[in-house]
Design an enzyme around this catalytic site. Structure first.
Site, PDB file in Angstrom:
ATOM      1  N   ARG A 196      13.774  26.564   1.790  1.00  0.00           N
ATOM      2  CA  ARG A 196      12.953  26.632   2.990  1.00  0.00           C
ATOM      3  C   ARG A 196      13.182  25.355   3.788  1.00  0.00           C
ATOM      4  O   ARG A 196      13.226  24.260   3.220  1.00  0.00           O
ATOM      5  CB  ARG A 196      11.479  26.765   2.600  1.00  0.00           C
ATOM      6  CG  ARG A 196      10.632  26.976   3.817  1.00  0.00           C
ATOM      7  CD  ARG A 196       9.203  27.244   3.500  1.00  0.00           C
ATOM      8  NE  ARG A 196       8.448  26.992   4.712  1.00  0.00           N
ATOM      9  CZ  ARG A 196       7.919  27.925   5.470  1.00  0.00           C
ATOM     10  NH1 ARG A 196       8.012  29.184   5.130  1.00  0.00           N
ATOM     11  NH2 ARG A 196       7.271  27.602   6.571  1.00  0.00           N
ATOM     12  N   HIS A 221      23.574  20.469  -2.434  1.00  0.00           N
ATOM     13  CA  HIS A 221      24.050  21.560  -1.581  1.00  0.00           C
ATOM     14  C   HIS A 221      25.426  22.023  -2.061  1.00  0.00           C
ATOM     15  O   HIS A 221      26.286  21.188  -2.374  1.00  0.00           O
ATOM     16  CB  HIS A 221      24.123  21.095  -0.115  1.00  0.00           C
ATOM     17  CG  HIS A 221      24.583  22.183   0.803  1.00  0.00           C
ATOM     18  ND1 HIS A 221      23.757  23.221   1.199  1.00  0.00           N
ATOM     19  CD2 HIS A 221      25.795  22.420   1.379  1.00  0.00           C
ATOM     20  CE1 HIS A 221      24.436  24.039   1.979  1.00  0.00           C
ATOM     21  NE2 HIS A 221      25.669  23.576   2.103  1.00  0.00           N
TER      22      HIS A 221
HETATM   23  C1  GAR Z   1      22.297  25.881  -5.788  1.00  0.00           C
HETATM   24  O1  GAR Z   1      23.647  26.268  -5.706  1.00  0.00           O
HETATM   25  C2  GAR Z   1      21.954  24.859  -4.724  1.00  0.00           C
HETATM   26  O2  GAR Z   1      23.011  23.981  -4.444  1.00  0.00           O
HETATM   27  C3  GAR Z   1      21.674  25.752  -3.534  1.00  0.00           C
HETATM   28  O3  GAR Z   1      20.944  26.825  -4.067  1.00  0.00           O
HETATM   29  C4  GAR Z   1      21.371  27.054  -5.417  1.00  0.00           C
HETATM   30  C5  GAR Z   1      20.128  27.070  -6.268  1.00  0.00           C
HETATM   31  O4  GAR Z   1      20.440  27.395  -7.615  1.00  0.00           O
HETATM   32  N1  GAR Z   1      20.949  25.038  -2.530  1.00  0.00           N
HETATM   33  C6  GAR Z   1      21.177  25.181  -1.227  1.00  0.00           C
HETATM   34  O5  GAR Z   1      21.951  26.007  -0.764  1.00  0.00           O
HETATM   35  C7  GAR Z   1      20.386  24.249  -0.322  1.00  0.00           C
HETATM   36  N2  GAR Z   1      20.926  24.212   0.980  1.00  0.00           N
HETATM   37  P1  GAR Z   1      19.449  26.986  -8.775  1.00  0.00           P
HETATM   38  O6  GAR Z   1      18.062  27.536  -8.387  1.00  0.00           O
HETATM   39  O7  GAR Z   1      19.995  27.706  -9.965  1.00  0.00           O
HETATM   40  O8  GAR Z   1      19.450  25.513  -8.917  1.00  0.00           O
END
Ligand code: GAR
Length: 212
Positions: A87, A105
């Site tokens: 968010r 990220h």
């Molecule tokens: C991860 O790949 C993280 O880098 C990305 O969401 C995924 C969450 O996985 N975050 C973003 O894209 C933020 N801009 P997780 O819940 O298994 O950690």
């Protein structure tokens, strides 16, 4: 001992990597903006306090951000770590935690901010992809870069196989960056982060290479 609060929205694999990293700090709480986030259960099983600040209960971003900040501040953390927190946070929130709000990220920023980073990397035909840990500023998926890890893009990669390879690196570099923060080894000036006593072998990364 310093402490941190982790914010999640979903599966929580980065959060789990942080829990398992034996960081030199205390994870005071895990907070989700989604009541059903899978990561909440994982944190609870590890004996970590969890909270939900349900974004649907607030009329707008300002009200949600204020409620989230109030919940975070009740733990008085030194660091707030976004771990798959999907968010967008407003300026007031971001400025409140200036220099102590981190994000991971799944791309080599400033390339591919936003969503679907792996599919977009494949579409663009890049040969090297990866992930970034950075301090958060009010521009989404931007901000002073702390550490990045690169992976080669392989000829038969799909978004899923590439995502899995990048995720392994996220699990490696996010705990590392947070460890540096907790050890007071990060110096932030303007848009640059210096890691005090960082060690490097000076290796060169290139792709395509020999993958067979
Ligand atoms: C991860 O790949 C993280 O880098 C990305 O969401 C995924 C969450 O996985 N975050 C973003 O894209 C933020 N801009 P997780 O819940 O298994 O950690």
């Amino acid at each position: 001992m310093k402490s941190l609060v982790i914010l999640i929205s979903g599966r929580g694999s980065n959060m789990q990597a942080l829990i398992e990293a034996s960081l030199p700090g205390r994870i005071a709480a895990v907070i989700s903006n989604r009541p059903g986030a899978e990561g909440l259960e994982i944190a609870e099983m590890r004996g970590i306090e969890t909270q939900v600040v349900d974004q649907r209960a607030y009329p707008d971003r300002i009200a949600f951000d204020a409620a989230l900040a109030e919940k975070i501040d009740s733990y008085q953390p030194d660091l707030v770590a976004l771990a798959g927190f999907m968010r967008i946070l407003g300026d007031i929130f971001v400025n409140r935690y200036h220099g102590r709000l981190m994000n991971v990220h799944p791309s080599l920023l400033p390339a591919f901010p936003g969503l679907d980073t792996h599919a977009r990397a494949l579409q663009e035909g890049v040969k090297i992809h990866g992930c970034t840990v950075h301090f958060v500023t009010s521009q989404v998926d931007h901000g002073p870069i702390i550490v990045q890890a690169a992976v080669p893009v392989l000829p038969d990669d799909t978004a899923e196989t590439l995502a899995a390879r990048v995720l392994q690196q996220e699990h490696r570099i996010y705990p590392e960056a947070i460890r540096w923060f907790l050890e007071d080894r990060l110096q932030l000036s303007h848009n640059c982060v210096e890691v005090i006593d960082a060690t490097t072998d000076g290796a060169v990364l290139y792709s395509p290479g020999l993958h067979k």
